[in-house]
Motif scaffolding. Structure first.
Motif, PDB file in Angstrom:
ATOM      1  N   UNK A  36      95.741   2.509  44.117  1.00 44.29           N
ATOM      2  CA  UNK A  36      94.293   2.378  44.030  1.00 44.29           C
ATOM      3  C   UNK A  36      93.560   3.386  44.868  1.00 44.29           C
ATOM      4  N   UNK A  37      92.672   2.882  45.730  1.00 47.33           N
ATOM      5  CA  UNK A  37      91.798   3.745  46.513  1.00 47.33           C
ATOM      6  C   UNK A  37      91.642   3.175  47.920  1.00 47.33           C
ATOM      7  N   UNK A  38      91.278   4.051  48.836  1.00 45.11           N
ATOM      8  CA  UNK A  38      90.991   3.662  50.214  1.00 45.11           C
ATOM      9  C   UNK A  38      89.609   4.169  50.570  1.00 45.11           C
ATOM     10  N   UNK A  39      88.827   3.323  51.260  1.00 42.23           N
ATOM     11  CA  UNK A  39      87.535   3.772  51.757  1.00 42.23           C
ATOM     12  C   UNK A  39      87.780   4.564  53.040  1.00 42.23           C
ATOM     13  N   UNK A  40      87.451   5.859  53.013  1.00 44.77           N
ATOM     14  CA  UNK A  40      87.690   6.721  54.171  1.00 44.77           C
ATOM     15  C   UNK A  40      86.408   6.963  54.952  1.00 44.77           C
ATOM     16  N   UNK A  41      85.422   6.084  54.807  1.00 41.15           N
ATOM     17  CA  UNK A  41      84.202   6.199  55.604  1.00 41.15           C
ATOM     18  C   UNK A  41      84.561   6.208  57.085  1.00 41.15           C
ATOM     19  N   UNK A  42      83.869   7.025  57.841  1.00 38.18           N
ATOM     20  CA  UNK A  42      84.219   7.247  59.250  1.00 38.18           C
ATOM     21  C   UNK A  42      84.253   5.951  60.054  1.00 38.18           C
ATOM     22  N   UNK A  43      83.294   5.060  59.807  1.00 37.56           N
ATOM     23  CA  UNK A  43      83.225   3.835  60.627  1.00 37.56           C
ATOM     24  C   UNK A  43      84.367   2.863  60.339  1.00 37.56           C
ATOM     25  N   UNK A  44      85.135   3.096  59.249  1.00 37.36           N
ATOM     26  CA  UNK A  44      86.255   2.208  58.921  1.00 37.36           C
ATOM     27  C   UNK A  44      87.615   2.843  59.238  1.00 37.36           C
ATOM     28  N   UNK A  45      87.609   4.062  59.763  1.00 39.64           N
ATOM     29  CA  UNK A  45      88.849   4.819  59.926  1.00 39.64           C
ATOM     30  C   UNK A  45      89.849   4.135  60.856  1.00 39.64           C
ATOM     31  N   UNK A  46      89.383   3.447  61.884  1.00 36.98           N
ATOM     32  CA  UNK A  46      90.289   2.834  62.862  1.00 36.98           C
ATOM     33  C   UNK A  46      90.537   1.345  62.587  1.00 36.98           C
ATOM     34  N   UNK A  47      89.995   0.847  61.479  1.00 46.37           N
ATOM     35  CA  UNK A  47      90.172  -0.561  61.123  1.00 46.37           C
ATOM     36  C   UNK A  47      91.430  -0.720  60.269  1.00 46.37           C
ATOM     37  N   UNK A  48      92.014  -1.929  60.219  1.00 48.51           N
ATOM     38  CA  UNK A  48      93.283  -2.115  59.508  1.00 48.51           C
ATOM     39  C   UNK A  48      93.232  -1.656  58.047  1.00 48.51           C
ATOM     40  N   UNK A  49      94.254  -0.910  57.651  1.00 45.33           N
ATOM     41  CA  UNK A  49      94.293  -0.304  56.321  1.00 45.33           C
ATOM     42  C   UNK A  49      94.166  -1.331  55.214  1.00 45.33           C
ATOM     43  N   UNK A  50      94.790  -2.494  55.386  1.00 42.12           N
ATOM     44  CA  UNK A  50      94.819  -3.499  54.315  1.00 42.12           C
ATOM     45  C   UNK A  50      93.408  -3.896  53.879  1.00 42.12           C
ATOM     46  N   UNK A  51      92.440  -3.838  54.799  1.00 40.06           N
ATOM     47  CA  UNK A  51      91.068  -4.211  54.475  1.00 40.06           C
ATOM     48  C   UNK A  51      90.284  -3.052  53.854  1.00 40.06           C
ATOM     49  N   UNK A  52      90.812  -1.853  53.941  1.00 39.23           N
ATOM     50  CA  UNK A  52      90.114  -0.683  53.405  1.00 39.23           C
ATOM     51  C   UNK A  52      90.600  -0.284  52.013  1.00 39.23           C
ATOM     52  N   UNK A  53      91.569  -1.032  51.471  1.00 36.66           N
ATOM     53  CA  UNK A  53      92.148  -0.701  50.172  1.00 36.66           C
ATOM     54  C   UNK A  53      91.418  -1.405  49.035  1.00 36.66           C
ATOM     55  N   UNK A  54      91.279  -0.692  47.914  1.00 37.71           N
ATOM     56  CA  UNK A  54      90.633  -1.237  46.717  1.00 37.71           C
ATOM     57  C   UNK A  54      91.540  -1.005  45.518  1.00 37.71           C
ATOM     58  N   UNK A  55      91.757  -2.071  44.759  1.00 35.86           N
ATOM     59  CA  UNK A  55      92.702  -2.037  43.643  1.00 35.86           C
ATOM     60  C   UNK A  55      91.966  -2.114  42.311  1.00 35.86           C
ATOM     61  N   UNK A  56      92.212  -1.175  41.405  1.00 36.82           N
ATOM     62  CA  UNK A  56      91.581  -1.259  40.081  1.00 36.82           C
ATOM     63  C   UNK A  56      92.054  -2.503  39.331  1.00 36.82           C
ATOM     64  N   UNK A  57      91.134  -3.177  38.676  1.00 36.93           N
ATOM     65  CA  UNK A  57      91.471  -4.350  37.868  1.00 36.93           C
ATOM     66  C   UNK A  57      90.806  -4.201  36.504  1.00 36.93           C
ATOM     67  N   UNK A  58      91.533  -4.618  35.475  1.00 33.23           N
ATOM     68  CA  UNK A  58      90.989  -4.556  34.118  1.00 33.23           C
ATOM     69  C   UNK A  58      89.964  -5.664  33.904  1.00 33.23           C
TER      70      UNK A  58
END
Length: 353
Positions: free
Chosen positions: A110-132
């Motif tokens: 999928x995708x990851x939000x790479x916004x600067x304010x989220x860079x040091x936060x846990x990866x699992x919360x920054x991931x987005x999965x495409x859904x049909x």
């Protein structure tokens, strides 16, 4: 843009407000939320907002007021990104609002939000999965159960990873919570298990937990003295300090490990307590995910989590009633019910902005 703000020092206080939507910068996309769930997870996010950083995901810009994260599905409605097109639907971590802006980068699955304010936060919360596009019911079950049961499964995996700390019984506090009942069900799956499963719950929820059939015994909080004094693990979903004190006092050195998971009883939580037996340790699900990714390779723990939550979701209609609320402002009442402990364990709440 409509959103719900929560008082960061008095999390039962909320207010709905309208703010202007920010224009997109290069690389950003705007997502319109289609639906999201409200569960005990959201109470924990608010209660532990400063300690774990949940207030940092979606800054409100208003001193003393934060936005509680939620899990749900959203659609890209505007894009200045080369990696995400308008119309793409994504499941993931969102603000309690009707839209959000992210800076997506392509990643495995999928995708990851790479916004600067989220860079040091846990990866699992920054991931987005495409859904049909599918049924609303599928979206609703995913939003309600996947985050909670993912924690349940990771707890089970972690207990296995630690040989259950040599326990003969595993005690689950707030066993009526969806995370608690999920853990009970996963613990009941091994045919060769050498431990008993003891569910702790309130008197009003005892029959519900018993009816799920996953626990070997179900006791109410005033029956803690009836728990056998054998090597035990306590998994606390609620953060109720009175219950924790009573259980630690009763079991003493028989308690081999005490795990703190949730804060649904945030108003009965004392951060400093002198307890008999082991000092409680906070279980942070993303840490177990990171450990398994390192050991098993990318994607494997995610596959196991997906298979696990779907096993329990398959019969969710027999024990859970989904209630759908429309409009962002409608989120305030069910959120308050969760914060004050008035929500029924048989109810799953969905907000459709």
């Amino acid at each position: 843009m409509q959103r719900i703000l929560v008082n960061q020092t008095s999390i039962a206080e909320t207010r709905a407000e309208n703010v202007d939507s920010a224009p997109l910068e290069a690389g950003q996309v705007r997502l319109a939320l289609e639906s999201f769930a409200l569960t005990s997870n959201n109470v924990t996010y608010a209660a532990a907002g400063f300690d774990i950083g949940y207030w940092q995901f979606f800054p409100s810009g208003t001193e003393g007021w934060g936005i509680v994260p939620v899990w749900g599905t959203a659609k890209v409605v505007e894009s200045r990104s080369d990696v995400l097109e308008v119309g793409t639907r994504l499941y993931g971590f969102y603000p309690m609002a009707d839209e959000v802006v992210i800076t997506p980068s392509a990643a495995q699955g999928g995708f990851v939000d790479i916004a600067e304010h989220r860079a040091k936060l846990p990866l699992i919360y920054n991931q987005y999965t495409p859904v049909r596009s599918g049924s609303d019911a599928d979206d609703h079950l995913r939003a309600i159960l996947q985050p909670l049961l993912a924690t349940s499964f990771l707890l089970f995996d972690w207990l296995q990873d630690n040989a259950y700390f040599g326990a003969q019984q595993i005690i689950i506090g707030s066993a009526s919570s969806k995370t608690g009942l999920g853990l009970c069900k996963y613990l009941a799956e091994p045919a060769d298990r050498a431990y008993r499963i003891v569910g702790l719950t309130s008197a009003k929820n005892r029959a519900f937990v018993e009816g799920l059939g996953a626990c070997d015994s179900v006791l109410t909080y005033d029956q803690i003295d009836d728990i056998a004094q054998v090597p035990s693990v306590y998994v606390d979903m609620s953060g109720n300090s009175d219950v924790k004190m009573a259980l630690h006092t009763h079991l003493g050195d028989s308690l081999k490990h005490s795990s703190a998971v949730g804060l649904s009883h945030w108003d009965h939580f004392a951060p400093t307590q002198k307890l008999a037996g082991p000092k409680p340790e906070f279980f942070f699900a993303p840490s177990q995910v990171a450990k398994r990714r390192a050991e098993w390779g990318p994607g494997e723990i995610e596959k196991q989590i997906t298979a696990a939550w779907k096993r329990i979701a398959a019969d969710a209609s027999t024990w859970m009633n989904v209630q759908v609320y429309r409009g962002i402002a409608a989120a305030e009442a069910p959120y308050l019910a969760l914060v004050t402990g008035q929500a029924a364990p048989t109810t799953g709440v969905i907000i459709r902005p």
